[in-house]
Design a protein around this motif. Structure first.
Motif, PDB file in Angstrom:
ATOM      1  N   UNK A   1       0.817  -1.213   0.000  1.00 56.31           N
ATOM      2  CA  UNK A   1       0.000   0.000   0.000  1.00 56.31           C
ATOM      3  C   UNK A   1       0.853   1.268   0.000  1.00 56.31           C
ATOM      4  N   UNK A   2       0.510   2.237  -0.851  1.00 53.39           N
ATOM      5  CA  UNK A   2       1.243   3.498  -0.799  1.00 53.39           C
ATOM      6  C   UNK A   2       0.901   4.274   0.477  1.00 53.39           C
ATOM      7  N   UNK A   3       1.933   4.735   1.176  1.00 54.16           N
ATOM      8  CA  UNK A   3       1.738   5.469   2.431  1.00 54.16           C
ATOM      9  C   UNK A   3       2.724   6.632   2.488  1.00 54.16           C
ATOM     10  N   UNK A   4       2.429   7.584   3.376  1.00 56.33           N
ATOM     11  CA  UNK A   4       3.304   8.729   3.557  1.00 56.33           C
ATOM     12  C   UNK A   4       4.389   8.357   4.570  1.00 56.33           C
TER      13      UNK A   4
ATOM     14  N   UNK B   1      -4.886   4.537   3.877  1.00 56.48           N
ATOM     15  CA  UNK B   1      -4.212   3.232   3.927  1.00 56.48           C
ATOM     16  C   UNK B   1      -3.644   2.929   5.310  1.00 56.48           C
ATOM     17  N   UNK B   2      -3.477   3.954   6.149  1.00 59.95           N
ATOM     18  CA  UNK B   2      -2.937   3.761   7.494  1.00 59.95           C
ATOM     19  C   UNK B   2      -3.977   4.012   8.583  1.00 59.95           C
TER      20      UNK B   2
ATOM     21  N   UNK C   1      -4.912  12.072  -5.208  1.00 58.63           N
ATOM     22  CA  UNK C   1      -5.391  13.262  -4.505  1.00 58.63           C
ATOM     23  C   UNK C   1      -4.628  13.543  -3.209  1.00 58.63           C
TER      24      UNK C   1
ATOM     25  N   UNK D   1      -6.883   8.711  -6.965  1.00 61.15           N
ATOM     26  CA  UNK D   1      -5.728   8.000  -6.413  1.00 61.15           C
ATOM     27  C   UNK D   1      -4.594   8.956  -6.065  1.00 61.15           C
TER      28      UNK D   1
ATOM     29  N   UNK E   1      -6.233   9.152  -0.022  1.00 61.51           N
ATOM     30  CA  UNK E   1      -6.068   7.691  -0.098  1.00 61.51           C
ATOM     31  C   UNK E   1      -4.832   7.169   0.635  1.00 61.51           C
ATOM     32  N   UNK E   2      -3.758   7.948   0.658  1.00 67.56           N
ATOM     33  CA  UNK E   2      -2.527   7.485   1.322  1.00 67.56           C
ATOM     34  C   UNK E   2      -2.744   7.431   2.832  1.00 67.56           C
TER      35      UNK E   2
ATOM     36  N   UNK F   1     -13.343  -0.313   0.788  1.00 63.98           N
ATOM     37  CA  UNK F   1     -13.467  -1.426  -0.155  1.00 63.98           C
ATOM     38  C   UNK F   1     -14.515  -2.453   0.265  1.00 63.98           C
TER      39      UNK F   1
END
Ligand SMILES: Cc1cc2nc3c(=O)[nH]c(=O)nc-3n(C[C@H](O)[C@H](O)[C@H](O)COP(=O)(O)OP(=O)(O)OC[C@H]3O[C@@H](n4cnc5c(N)ncnc54)[C@H](O)[C@@H]3O)c2cc1C
Ligand code: FES
Ligand code: FES
Lengths: 156, 290
Positions: free
Chosen positions: A57-60, B108-109, A132, A130, B104-105, B83
């Motif tokens: 998963x893409x994360x910061x 994910x967390x 954003x 995606x 979205x990033x 989802x």
């Protein structure tokens, strides 16, 4: 404060480090592993320049502790190219002029390559959603969308 | 920026986590997705000597319907909610809200547990849980207890949880037939907290009148605001344009936002009214009304 011994897999290679609890993942990558493709653009978890792929998963990575990533698989922009061949998103950004200054680009590449793993044929709307969480101050996003569409076509 | 130094703990079980929290008292803080806590620590708006990461404790990540409830584990990521087929088809109020939370990033967390336990009135899911009549299940040194969402929010960053309690599950009553819910949020850009937002959940009777309703507002005070009067006003009435307008006016009157870069008090209250009306209309349509 105790240090923590962690192991991670970065771009397929097993790496170990002894880190302070407060070390951020982005600093582990940039300053300990000396891979400076991942950028830091803000201090507020907003810009996405630091995006890496953590266990799919893409994360910061500026908002994840290095110790939290212990045992994880990480892909950074350095891991996109395979055997001297650019990843389709890298090719797309080149072909479609998806960057100007390039500061946001590593994050954009990580987010969009992860998108294409999940969705082989994203609509323009889905591409825009995606990315954003990734800010670009230069391009106005139009060419970034085209770059991703180019990559999607290549990958199909 | 770099947070002040702390010790990091990664317990493997809930019991171990509760023990760690109990031994460090208010010097310790639970860490789940870190999307609210880490930015605060980085900006040095807060600091704790110990962080207890619950992210690897098994059994806290699930979305299931069981015994008349939707049960969501506290470590369930926002992306998983987004989802979830179950959420998308049966809990539209949540399906409306999740894509409007952060980006979205971050999704994910960030977890549901972190969103509702944070105690920031800007978080979107607390108002939704008030509207849904949810119950929060927590584990502490004395075992498990349940707190209704309506009794959970005490003040700014202050909730019913003791420092050594861990939220484990959010329990939402499955809506009866002819129910509908909606969340309407106004924000300036992706990743922004609400200028104003309204959560509505209601059920119609066989004749199309409102049988029961709940309305709650985000960023409308120090805690999420439940507009009980407005909801009560709706009961027994056909939810026509006039009734919705009056209920929205009553709900907005309950909001006490503060002025900031998102707008003046007057503007925010007016937006609370407009958004309540939109959420009510959508909820009525979804419940099968007109
Ligand atoms: C750029 C950006 C934009 C954002 N925009 C929004 C937005 O629009 N709307 C919104 O609602 N949120 C927003 N957020 C905040 C964040 O995404 C959510 O609040 C997130 O769901 C928090 O969950 P977390 O798991 O990351 O919590 P954490 O940061 O880990 O924890 C938050 C707080 O809750 C406590 N906590 C967490 N889990 C538990 C538990 N199980 N038991 C007891 N205490 C617990 C922690 O101790 C901490 O005090 C944004 C964040 C960022 C960085
Ligand atoms: S550096 Fe801006 S989000 Fe991480
Ligand atoms: S190319 Fe300059 S910020 Fe995106």
């Amino acid at each position: 404060m105790a240090k923590h011994k962690i192991s991670v897999t970065v771009n397929g290679a097993a790496r170990e480090a002894e880190v302070e609890s407060r070390l951020l993942l982005v600093h582990l990558i940039r300053e300990v592993f000396r891979m400076t493709g991942t950028h830091v653009g803000c201090d507020t978890s907003h810009c996405g320049a630091c995006t890496v792929i953590l266990d799919g998963n893409p994360v910061k990575s500026c908002t994840v502790l290095a110790v939290q990533a212990d045992g994880s698989k990480i892909t950074t922009v350095e891991g996109l190219e395979q055997a001297g061949k650019l990843h389709p998103v890298q090719e797309g950004f080149t072909e479609k002029h998806g960057l100007q200054c390039g500061f946001c680009t590593p994050g954009m590449l990580m987010t969009t390559s992860a998108l294409l793993e999940r969705n082989k044929n994203p609509s323009e709307q889905q591409i825009r959603e995606a990315i954003s969480g990734n800010l670009c101050r230069c391009t106005g996003y139009v060419n970034i969308v085209k770059a991703v569409q180019y990559a999607a076509e290549k990958m199909r | 920026m770099i947070p002040a130094a702390f010790d990091y703990h990664r317990p493997g079980t809930l019991d171990e986590a509760v023990k760690l929290l109990s031994s460090h008292g208010d010097k310790a803080k639970v860490l789940s997705g870190g999307m609210s806590l880490l930015p605060m620590l980085k900006l040095r708006l807060a600091s704790f000597a110990h962080l207890v990461d619950i992210g690897r404790i098994p059994g806290l990540d699930y979305i299931k319907e069981e015994g008349g409830f939707l049960k969501i584990g506290a470590m369930t990521r926002q992306a998983a909610l987004e989802r979830s087929e179950l959420v998308r088809t049966r809990y539209l109020i949540l399906a409306d809200a999740v894509p409007l939370i952060a980006d979205p990033l971050v999704r994910n967390r960030g977890t549901l547990g972190g969103n509702v336990a944070n105690g920031d009135p800007g978080n979107d899911q607390p108002a939704i849980m008030l509207a849904l009549g949810a119950t929060f299940v927590a584990r502490g040194p004395k075992g498990e207890r349940s707190v209704p969402a309506g009794q959970f929010y005490k003040g700014l960053y202050s909730t019913a949880l003791a420092p050594n309690e861990i939220l484990t599950e959010v329990r939402i009553p499955a809506p009866p037939p002819r129910s509908g819910g909606a969340y309407a949020k106004l924000k300036r850009k992706t990743g922004d907290f609400a200028v104003a937002a309204a959560a509505v959940q209601l059920t119609l009777d066989g004749k199309g009148a409102v049988e029961r309703a709940a309305i709650a507002l985000t960023n409308a005070g120090l805690t999420p605001v439940e507009a009980a009067d407005a909801a009560k006003y709706l009961v027994g009435k056909k939810p026509d344009e006039k009734t919705i307008a009056e209920a929205s006016r009553m709900a907005a009157a309950k909001s006490s936002p503060s002025a900031d870069r998102r707008g003046s008090v007057e503007y925010k209250k007016e937006m609370a009214r407009v958004l309540t009306a939109r959420a009510l209309l959508k909820a009525v349509q979804r419940a099968g009304g007109k």
